[in-house]
Design a protein around this motif. Structure first.
Motif, PDB file in Angstrom:
ATOM      1  N   ALA A   1       0.792  -1.232   0.000  1.00 22.63           N
ATOM      2  CA  ALA A   1       0.000   0.000   0.000  1.00 22.63           C
ATOM      3  C   ALA A   1       0.826   1.285   0.000  1.00 22.63           C
ATOM      4  N   PHE A   2       2.100   1.218   0.352  1.00 27.62           N
ATOM      5  CA  PHE A   2       2.904   2.409   0.607  1.00 27.62           C
ATOM      6  C   PHE A   2       2.871   3.393  -0.557  1.00 27.62           C
ATOM      7  N   GLY A   3       3.176   2.918  -1.760  1.00 27.78           N
ATOM      8  CA  GLY A   3       3.221   3.817  -2.911  1.00 27.78           C
ATOM      9  C   GLY A   3       1.871   4.454  -3.203  1.00 27.78           C
ATOM     10  N   LEU A   4       0.810   3.671  -3.073  1.00 25.68           N
ATOM     11  CA  LEU A   4      -0.528   4.202  -3.345  1.00 25.68           C
ATOM     12  C   LEU A   4      -0.953   5.222  -2.292  1.00 25.68           C
ATOM     13  N   VAL A   5      -0.544   5.007  -1.037  1.00 25.89           N
ATOM     14  CA  VAL A   5      -0.820   5.993   0.011  1.00 25.89           C
ATOM     15  C   VAL A   5      -0.111   7.304  -0.301  1.00 25.89           C
ATOM     16  N   LEU A   6       1.142   7.215  -0.734  1.00 25.94           N
ATOM     17  CA  LEU A   6       1.892   8.428  -1.075  1.00 25.94           C
ATOM     18  C   LEU A   6       1.226   9.180  -2.225  1.00 25.94           C
ATOM     19  N   GLN A   7       0.745   8.441  -3.230  1.00 23.01           N
ATOM     20  CA  GLN A   7       0.066   9.086  -4.351  1.00 23.01           C
ATOM     21  C   GLN A   7      -1.259   9.713  -3.921  1.00 23.01           C
ATOM     22  N   THR A   8      -2.031   8.986  -3.118  1.00 21.51           N
ATOM     23  CA  THR A   8      -3.399   9.405  -2.798  1.00 21.51           C
ATOM     24  C   THR A   8      -3.443  10.489  -1.727  1.00 21.51           C
ATOM     25  N   GLN A   9      -2.644  10.318  -0.662  1.00 24.43           N
ATOM     26  CA  GLN A   9      -2.728  11.259   0.456  1.00 24.43           C
ATOM     27  C   GLN A   9      -1.811  12.459   0.290  1.00 24.43           C
ATOM     28  N   PHE A  10      -0.644  12.230  -0.342  1.00 23.27           N
ATOM     29  CA  PHE A  10       0.335  13.320  -0.434  1.00 23.27           C
ATOM     30  C   PHE A  10       0.556  13.809  -1.867  1.00 23.27           C
ATOM     31  N   GLY A  11      -0.236  13.315  -2.829  1.00 25.20           N
ATOM     32  CA  GLY A  11      -0.197  13.841  -4.185  1.00 25.20           C
ATOM     33  C   GLY A  11       1.105  13.610  -4.920  1.00 25.20           C
ATOM     34  N   ARG A  12       1.807  12.528  -4.587  1.00 28.16           N
ATOM     35  CA  ARG A  12       3.061  12.253  -5.286  1.00 28.16           C
ATOM     36  C   ARG A  12       2.783  11.729  -6.699  1.00 28.16           C
ATOM     37  N   THR A  13       3.657  12.044  -7.650  1.00 27.59           N
ATOM     38  CA  THR A  13       3.570  11.495  -9.000  1.00 27.59           C
ATOM     39  C   THR A  13       4.035  10.033  -8.970  1.00 27.59           C
ATOM     40  N   PRO A  14       3.754   9.252 -10.037  1.00 22.54           N
ATOM     41  CA  PRO A  14       4.241   7.871 -10.056  1.00 22.54           C
ATOM     42  C   PRO A  14       5.744   7.761  -9.814  1.00 22.54           C
ATOM     43  N   LEU A  15       6.526   8.652 -10.426  1.00 20.09           N
ATOM     44  CA  LEU A  15       7.975   8.602 -10.244  1.00 20.09           C
ATOM     45  C   LEU A  15       8.354   8.956  -8.811  1.00 20.09           C
ATOM     46  N   GLN A  16       7.744   9.989  -8.258  1.00 20.46           N
ATOM     47  CA  GLN A  16       8.047  10.374  -6.873  1.00 20.46           C
ATOM     48  C   GLN A  16       7.666   9.266  -5.893  1.00 20.46           C
ATOM     49  N   ALA A  17       6.508   8.660  -6.108  1.00 19.39           N
ATOM     50  CA  ALA A  17       6.082   7.569  -5.222  1.00 19.39           C
ATOM     51  C   ALA A  17       7.016   6.373  -5.347  1.00 19.39           C
ATOM     52  N   ALA A  18       7.362   6.001  -6.582  1.00 19.19           N
ATOM     53  CA  ALA A  18       8.235   4.844  -6.800  1.00 19.19           C
ATOM     54  C   ALA A  18       9.621   5.062  -6.211  1.00 19.19           C
ATOM     55  N   SER A  19      10.075   6.315  -6.181  1.00 22.08           N
ATOM     56  CA  SER A  19      11.411   6.600  -5.651  1.00 22.08           C
ATOM     57  C   SER A  19      11.484   6.441  -4.138  1.00 22.08           C
ATOM     58  N   LEU A  20      10.313   6.375  -3.469  1.00 26.19           N
ATOM     59  CA  LEU A  20      10.277   6.224  -2.013  1.00 26.19           C
ATOM     60  C   LEU A  20       9.746   4.863  -1.568  1.00 26.19           C
ATOM     61  N   THR A  21       8.939   4.238  -2.410  1.00 16.16           N
ATOM     62  CA  THR A  21       8.210   3.035  -2.020  1.00 16.16           C
ATOM     63  C   THR A  21       9.116   1.901  -1.562  1.00 16.16           C
ATOM     64  N   PHE A  22      10.245   1.719  -2.231  1.00 18.05           N
ATOM     65  CA  PHE A  22      11.087   0.545  -1.978  1.00 18.05           C
ATOM     66  C   PHE A  22      11.868   0.628  -0.671  1.00 18.05           C
ATOM     67  N   ILE A  23      12.052   1.828  -0.107  1.00 16.53           N
ATOM     68  CA  ILE A  23      12.976   1.992   1.018  1.00 16.53           C
ATOM     69  C   ILE A  23      12.521   1.197   2.237  1.00 16.53           C
ATOM     70  N   GLY A  24      11.260   1.353   2.616  1.00 11.40           N
ATOM     71  CA  GLY A  24      10.762   0.660   3.795  1.00 11.40           C
ATOM     72  C   GLY A  24      10.819  -0.849   3.677  1.00 11.40           C
ATOM     73  N   PRO A  25      10.264  -1.443   2.590  1.00 10.27           N
ATOM     74  CA  PRO A  25      10.352  -2.895   2.439  1.00 10.27           C
ATOM     75  C   PRO A  25      11.776  -3.420   2.400  1.00 10.27           C
TER      76      PRO A  25
ATOM     77  N   VAL B   1       7.803  13.803   8.252  1.00 10.52           N
ATOM     78  CA  VAL B   1       7.527  13.069   9.492  1.00 10.52           C
ATOM     79  C   VAL B   1       6.810  11.758   9.178  1.00 10.52           C
ATOM     80  N   PHE B   2       5.913  11.790   8.198  1.00 10.43           N
ATOM     81  CA  PHE B   2       5.197  10.584   7.787  1.00 10.43           C
ATOM     82  C   PHE B   2       6.178   9.506   7.326  1.00 10.43           C
ATOM     83  N   LEU B   3       7.152   9.900   6.514  1.00 15.36           N
ATOM     84  CA  LEU B   3       8.130   8.933   6.004  1.00 15.36           C
ATOM     85  C   LEU B   3       8.967   8.348   7.133  1.00 15.36           C
TER      86      LEU B   3
END
Length: 457
Positions: free
Chosen positions: A250-274, A322-324
């Motif tokens: 869900a991480f990438g989709l949450v970033l897109q939906t709640q914080f308005g990130r673009t696909p590239l911006q979301a993808a650049s952050l999604t992998f870090i936590g997992p 802070v969310f990240l």
């Protein structure tokens, strides 16, 4: 599928382990990790595919969360039959089959991944990717049989951690494709994985072994289902692995939906936590080997509750930074807890064997039977936690447009996990010899705990 069967396997025999067993077990562990790694990547494929699904696909955020939840649900259910497949067909043989099965969802996704495809078709393909979730159960059951109790925390943690890394790796592949070819080319991601699946199956055929002594034991399965500790550990595993897989999807989709990130911006952050959560899982198993799984699990849930509080605050004040910090902390802690909870399972059932009056090899055999039977069920129920997380996000975003309500629910759940861990496994611990602590109260338990040769669950 004949060949490569080992007739004698006695990992608790130190001479056998030193002269022969360890080398074979480590080789099987390496290629088990490879296959499970690819399986996790395919299972989590839709956490990446949804980032490619722009407005032209006509699917809203709630619909995307449901795609992810569908993959999670099927992956959880299929873990039960996969657990029993190892003893029925052999660890090597089933690894070959389960790897090749990954070609089905990957190939079908390659064929339909374009605008204009119906939502029902996407749901079907997302369900097919659930076969990747089953790989975890069969792999863990197989590796559990190869290693002695004193090494299980490390081996199971490494096996699961290496598999879990498949989640951030497929997300990194998605990032690379979006960053270079753009968000209109999801088929490139799928094209990367088709040959990798074939390689994983080929390596399993060439380098892995089947253990003839490992047999399906319907009596053990029924006993594991009736055992209260199976369901208690399944509940705790919802909190650790359920959190890891649910947040990963869900991480990438949450970033897109709640914080308005673009696909590239979301993808650049999604992998870090997992990625961090996967890397630390063996550490959780190792810490549990040394300090006791229950103690590590308790403190992990306490820290997860605190991190969730940070995420709730960040969601309210709309602070991405802070969310990240809070969200990535949840990934790291869930990975740590994954290792510690899985270490507890064989120790708990060994303790039950001693409580039944067994000792030595008889107690160890009982512990192996019950823990092997319980692991598939615990893994399946735990994975359903990922389904719960994605459904909670779906409902939260549908009703309020943010994930705040979902995070509050998660915080309360982690608090409940803390209470259960303390009340069942730490409040009145009893101990048994051979490096496993029991799970029932009893007279003299605290005095025995001070004696050499005793340790905690």
């Amino acid at each position: 599928m004949g060949g490569r069967w080992i007739e004698r396997w006695e990992p608790e025999d130190e001479t056998f382990w030193r002269e022969k067993g360890e080398r074979i077990a480590r080789r099987n562990l390496v290629f088990s990790v490879l296959s499970e790694h690819i399986g996790f990547s395919i299972w989590s494929l839709w956490s990446v595919m949804v980032l490619f699904m722009g407005p032209q696909y006509g699917i809203d955020p709630a619909g995307k969360f449901f795609l992810i939840a569908t993959a999670t649900f099927v992956g959880a259910l299929i873990r039960v039959p996969y657990t029993f497949a190892v003893a029925r067909f052999g660890g090597r043989n089933w690894t070959i089959v389960s790897a090749l099965l990954l070609l089905l969802p990957t190939g079908v996704a390659y064929a339909v991944m374009e605008p204009g495809t119906s939502y029902g078709t996407f749901l079907l393909v997302a369900a097919l990717t659930g076969v990747g979730g089953g790989n975890f159960a069969s792999s863990m059951t197989n590796i559990n049989a190869f290693f002695p109790l004193r090494k299980k925390g490390w081996a199971l943690g490494l096996n699961a951690g290496g598999g879990n890394i498949g989640v951030p790796v497929v997300q990194l592949v998605g990032l690379l494709v979006i960053g270079t070819a753009g968000a209109l080319h999801p088929r490139i991601v799928l094209g990367v994985y088709i040959p990798l699946i074939v390689v994983a199956a080929l390596c399993a055929a060439l380098f892995m072994d089947n253990l003839a002594p490992v047999k399906n034991d319907t009596g053990a399965a029924k006993e594991a289902v009736r055992a209260g500790h199976t369901w208690i550990m399944a509940f705790l595993y919802i909190g650790t692995f359920g959190s890891f897989i649910g947040y990963s999807f869900a991480f990438g989709l949450v970033l897109q939906t709640q914080f308005g990130r673009t696909p590239l911006q979301a993808a650049s952050l999604t992998f870090i936590g997992p990625l961090l959560g996967s890397l630390i899982r063996p550490v959780g198993g190792s810490l549990a080997d040394r300090h006791g799984g229950a103690r590590i699990t308790l403190w992990t849930f306490a820290a997860m509750a605190a991190s969730t509080g940070v995420v709730v605050y960040a969601s309210v004040v709309e602070s991405l930074t802070v969310f990240l910090v809070g969200f990535i902390g949840l990934f790291v802690l869930s990975g740590l807890g994954n290792g510690s909870t899985y270490k507890m399972i064989p120790a708990i059932f060994l303790a039950q064997g001693h409580r039944r009056g067994l000792s030595g090899e008889a107690a160890e055999a009982y512990g192996r039977r019950l823990s092997g039977a319980a692991m598939g069920l615990i893994g399946a129920v735990g994975a359903l936690g990922g389904l719960g997380i994605n459904l909670a996000f779906r409902q939260s975003f549908q009703t309020s447009g943010t994930g705040t309500a979902a995070f509050v629910a998660f915080l309360l759940f982690y608090a409940a996990c803390m209470v259960v861990t303390w009340a069942v496994y730490l409040r009145r611990p009893a101990v048994v010899p051979d490096t496993a602590e029991g799970v029932e109260g009893g007279d003299g338990a605290r005095e025995k705990a001070r004696q050499p040769g005793y340790a905690e669950v």
